[in-house]
Design a protein around this motif. Structure first.
Motif, short mmCIF file in Angstrom:
data_model
loop_
_atom_site.label_atom_id
_atom_site.label_comp_id
_atom_site.label_asym_id
_atom_site.label_seq_id
_atom_site.Cartn_x
_atom_site.Cartn_y
_atom_site.Cartn_z
N VAL B 52 12.89 59.38 47.44
CA VAL B 52 12.34 60.19 48.52
C VAL B 52 12.25 59.37 49.81
CG1 VAL B 52 10.23 61.30 49.36
CG2 VAL B 52 11.08 61.81 47.06
N ALA B 82 8.94 66.66 44.52
CA ALA B 82 8.71 65.97 45.79
C ALA B 82 9.51 66.61 46.93
CB ALA B 82 9.08 64.49 45.67
N GLY B 83 10.22 67.69 46.65
CA GLY B 83 11.01 68.33 47.70
C GLY B 83 12.38 67.71 47.87
N ALA B 84 12.82 66.94 46.87
CA ALA B 84 14.11 66.27 46.94
C ALA B 84 15.07 66.84 45.90
CB ALA B 84 13.94 64.76 46.77
N ASP B 85 15.07 68.17 45.77
CA ASP B 85 15.92 68.82 44.77
C ASP B 85 17.40 68.77 45.16
OD1 ASP B 85 15.22 70.39 46.92
OD2 ASP B 85 15.55 72.27 45.88
#
Lengths: 332, 139
Positions: B52, B82-85
């Motif tokens: 991230v 964490a929004g890092a897909d």
């Protein structure tokens, strides 16, 4: 796909300010890629910058810079200060690739949300930093980090850009890193605000400290302005409390007597000049299509069939082409 | 200008054989990528955190311990959370074909076993990251 790619500048700024990691990381990527959205975002947040203390750490390869940074960060976390670290490593001039290995030495910081580490490759810039290092340090400032540390690539003698982008510069040396003459050469030795002699458990430490003192004697600096020399053993944490104390004291002193504000102003002027330089260079080589002009002018040289070319002559031709085109544009 | 691919190479878990990870990291560097080397004995949490902060395009894990069915899904889950897909999760090690199928069904990318060539995996990462970047640009 992630929503990040569609995020508007103002929203991303707000998310960085709110401390969101993934937003912070993406803003750094915009800066590093020269994405036009970074400049738009920057206009929106520059007035909020300046709260963080900026520390530059430089020195030859293997002096222990990364380990020292880890130890300082752990110390600051103990004081409840948040930390941002920018670690710069070199880009290969041959392949454009890079191996960024500073994080390996900062393992103890990995899971602490109070520490944000970003690795950068120099991407063809000499001087110890990358083009966007200042921008990324700014993003950490915006993100609310109390202490922002920029660690340069392992430097030789003249890679001293870090001094032009920090509030305080530490030069880290180690015993066995070369004799006094190396250190007396121009550059590295002129930028230190604090000298750190790391690996002080190794033989030769007293001699190195003495040599540094001798160099400062020769340079005839007034006693009160002399950069202090501290010794550390970063791997064991020895001397870290003293070093952190000296950093705080030096910063406080510079803030009180106005040197900090003066240095920040000077750094900003240099940075604006650098941005203009960069844009001009890009303008000449890319926008005006003059790379092709260079290729044409030197065609046939590699195969040995071309006529001899005057370096100055062709350079002047290219520049005059550029000026003509620019002039035409301003007339239009 | 073409932006360099950023990739994190790390070894989760307890096995200490990092030669493979180092060889892969060097090959990716030589292919013009920026490789963040995360080192040995990392937990899934640390790996996701590094990915991230570094805003990498891809994460490559080297797993020789047999714990791949736990570690890959765990890292994938943490990245997504964490929004890092958008990050490509790939890797290599001693992983049976059935397990590879099961992991890919969970969103993990191609996995490389013994006998894979460095060219193969460099080309895969370049192609897959290129595809994902293009998709993001047009989104």
């Amino acid at each position: 796909m992630t929503a990040l790619d569609k995020t508007k500048e103002a929203e991303l700024v707000a998310r960085v300010k709110a401390g969101e990691e993934v937003a912070c990381a993406r803003m750094m990527t915009w800066a590093e890629r020269g994405d036009p959205r970074f400049a738009v975002a920057y206009d929106a947040f520059h007035a909020d910058l300046g709260r963080a203390r900026r520390l530059g750490i430089t020195g030859p390869p293997g002096a222990g810079k990364s380990t020292l940074v880890e130890r300082l960060a752990l110390h600051w976390r103990g004081l409840d200060r948040t930390v941002g670290i920018v670690a710069v490593d070199p880009t290969s001039p041959f392949t454009g690739g890079a191996l960024l290995g500073d994080r390996v030495r900062m393992g103890e910081l990995s899971l602490d949300k109070g520490v944000f580490i970003r690795s950068m490759a120099t991407r063809g810039v000499f001087g110890g930093l990358a083009r966007a290092t200042d921008d990324i340090a700014d993003v950490l400032d915006l993100n609310g980090r109390d202490m922002v540390v920029v660690e340069t690539v392992g430097v030789g003698q003249s890679e001293v850009d870090v001094a032009k982008s920090s509030d305080l510069t530490l030069v880290v040396l180690h015993p066995g890193g070369g004799d006094t003459i190396q250190a007396m050469k121009a550059g590295l030795m002129e930028v230190a605000d604090i000298y750190v002699v790391n690996k002080a458990d190794r033989p030769g430490v007293d001699r190195l400290v003495q040599q540094l003192t001798d160099i400062l004697d020769v340079r005839d600096i007034p006693l009160q302005d002399r950069p202090p020399i501290l010794t550390t053993v970063a791997t064991e944490g020895t001397g870290i409390v003293e070093l952190a104390g000296q950093i705080d004291a030096s910063l406080a002193e510079r803030e009180a007597d106005g040197r900090l504000a003066g240095r920040r102003g000077e750094n900003l002027r240099r940075r604006i000049r650098r941005i203009v330089d960069g844009r001009l260079r890009q303008d000449v080589w890319e926008l005006a299509g003059l790379s092709e002009r260079l290729d044409q002018g030197t065609a046939g040289l590699e195969s040995g069939t071309g006529a001899s070319v005057s370096a100055y002559g062709l350079a002047e031709e290219i520049l005059s082409d550029y000026r003509e085109r620019r002039h035409g544009e301003t007339q239009a | 200008m073409e932006q360099p691919i950023r990739v994190l190479i790390a070894k989760p878990g307890l096995d200490g054989h990092d030669r493979g990870a180092k060889v892969v990291a060097a090959a990716m560097r030589d292919a013009g990528m920026e490789v963040i080397y995360g080192g040995l004995h990392q937990t899934p949490e640390i790996i996701a955190e590094m990915a991230v902060q570094e805003d990498v395009d891809a994460v490559g894990l080297s797993i020789l311990s047999g714990a791949h069915m736990t570690l890959f899904p765990e890292v994938k889950k943490l990245l997504d959370a964490a929004g890092a897909d958008h990050v490509l999760l790939t890797g290599g090690g001693i992983i049976p074909p059935d397990d590879i199928d099961a992991l890919q069904a969970k969103g993990v990318g191609r996995l490389f076993g013994p006998g894979s060539t460095l060219v193969e995996l460099v080309e895969y990462v370049q192609a897959e990251v290129g595809r994902r970047r293009a998709a993001a640009g047009s989104a």
